[in-house]
Design a protein around this motif. Structure first.
Motif, mmCIF file in Angstrom:
data_model
loop_
_atom_site.group_PDB
_atom_site.id
_atom_site.type_symbol
_atom_site.label_atom_id
_atom_site.label_comp_id
_atom_site.label_asym_id
_atom_site.label_seq_id
_atom_site.Cartn_x
_atom_site.Cartn_y
_atom_site.Cartn_z
ATOM 1 N N TRP A 1 -1.765 -1.483 -1.244
ATOM 2 C CA TRP A 1 -2.997 -2.137 -0.804
ATOM 3 C C TRP A 1 -4.129 -1.114 -0.753
ATOM 4 O O TRP A 1 -4.418 -0.488 -1.739
ATOM 5 N N LYS A 2 -4.711 -0.877 0.421
ATOM 6 C CA LYS A 2 -5.833 0.061 0.503
ATOM 7 C C LYS A 2 -5.390 1.471 0.886
ATOM 8 O O LYS A 2 -6.224 2.363 1.035
ATOM 9 N N ASP A 3 -4.083 1.659 1.060
ATOM 10 C CA ASP A 3 -3.580 2.956 1.509
ATOM 11 C C ASP A 3 -3.169 3.824 0.317
ATOM 12 O O ASP A 3 -2.400 3.386 -0.542
ATOM 13 N N LEU A 4 -3.688 5.042 0.300
ATOM 14 C CA LEU A 4 -3.264 6.044 -0.676
ATOM 15 C C LEU A 4 -2.358 7.029 0.052
ATOM 16 O O LEU A 4 -2.786 7.698 0.988
ATOM 17 N N CYS A 5 -1.091 7.102 -0.342
ATOM 18 C CA CYS A 5 -0.094 7.884 0.388
ATOM 19 C C CYS A 5 0.545 8.939 -0.505
ATOM 20 O O CYS A 5 0.757 8.704 -1.706
ATOM 21 N N ASN A 6 0.887 10.060 0.073
ATOM 22 C CA ASN A 6 1.792 10.992 -0.580
ATOM 23 C C ASN A 6 3.199 10.427 -0.481
ATOM 24 O O ASN A 6 3.654 10.049 0.604
ATOM 25 N N VAL A 7 3.891 10.343 -1.618
ATOM 26 C CA VAL A 7 5.248 9.806 -1.660
ATOM 27 C C VAL A 7 6.121 10.737 -2.494
ATOM 28 O O VAL A 7 5.615 11.554 -3.268
ATOM 29 N N ALA A 8 7.416 10.596 -2.338
ATOM 30 C CA ALA A 8 8.360 11.434 -3.081
ATOM 31 C C ALA A 8 8.862 10.701 -4.318
ATOM 32 O O ALA A 8 9.461 9.622 -4.208
ATOM 33 N N HIS A 9 8.596 11.261 -5.494
ATOM 34 C CA HIS A 9 9.150 10.740 -6.743
ATOM 35 C C HIS A 9 10.584 11.240 -6.833
ATOM 36 O O HIS A 9 10.851 12.435 -6.696
#
Length: 216
Positions: free
Chosen positions: A97-105
């Protein structure tokens, strides 16, 4: 709420994939343990859901031997550790949605498996344990957190509400269509829409608002 009973619990480890019915489960800051801890993103980092890929409903997750296992028709099972080692160069951006998050690939093997099944490029990512995603402050406290659920850590539904809906529509939709975490029995239809505070066991819940379910 005398006579009201928690009759079912569901977790959805990967956002928008099939759920798992559980009898007992740990509750953590973001809701039920492992609930929506993973999600699938496209080549632009945007999260994918059944709104865009209805066939996501065909992939069934299993939690076993400290692994997340994915099963799909015509595919060999694939798995990933529940608590993987995260390398710094595996951290990417994911958009929900409107959240830009650091995530683990997680791995190219998982990407290839998913891309082969969906016939489009996509990747499986996991929420980082040290990254907090907050609930909409219009409805929650600053300390409230959520994993990759759309809005809140829990979705509650009563079985009588589904019975009423099926009666009105002269159909037989299953509870799985509405993807609840907690299913309550013993209350009148739609009673849960008006609840604002409830207790289940020793856990207190604040219910900020009804949920308008999407086309899924």
């Amino acid at each position: 709420m005398n006579g009201y009973t928690l009759t079912d619990m569901y977790i959805y480890p990967v956002k928008s994939l099939a759920g798992i019915n559980v009898n007992r489960w740990d509750v953590v800051e973001t809701g039920l343990l492992h609930d929506r801890k993973w999600m699938i993103i496209d080549e632009d980092g945007q999260f994918l859901s059944q709104r865009r890929l209805p066939e996501m409903a065909l992939i069934k997750p299993t939690l076993k031997d400290n692994c997340l296992i994915l099963s799909a028709p015509g595919m060999e099972d694939v798995n990933t550790p529940l608590e993987p080692s995260i390398e710094k160069n595996s951290i990417v951006k994911g958009i929900i949605w409107k959240d830009l998050c650091n995530v683990a690939h997680l791995s190219l093997k998982l990407d290839e498996w998913l891309s082969d099944f969906f016939k489009r490029d996509c990747r499986l990512v996991r929420q980082l344990d040290n990254v907090k995603r907050s609930v909409d402050p219009s409805y929650g406290l600053l300390s409230d957190q959520v994993a990759f659920s759309d809005g809140f850590p829990f979705l509650i539904l009563s079985d009588r509400s589904l019975e009423s809906l099926n009666h009105e529509m002269q159909t037989k939709m299953s509870m799985a269509r509405f993807r609840p975490n907690l299913v309550i029995s013993g209350c009148p239809p739609y009673a849960e829409d008006a609840w604002r505070e409830i207790r289940i066991g020793s856990i207190d819940f604040r219910l900020p608002k009804p949920c308008s379910r999407c086309i899924v």
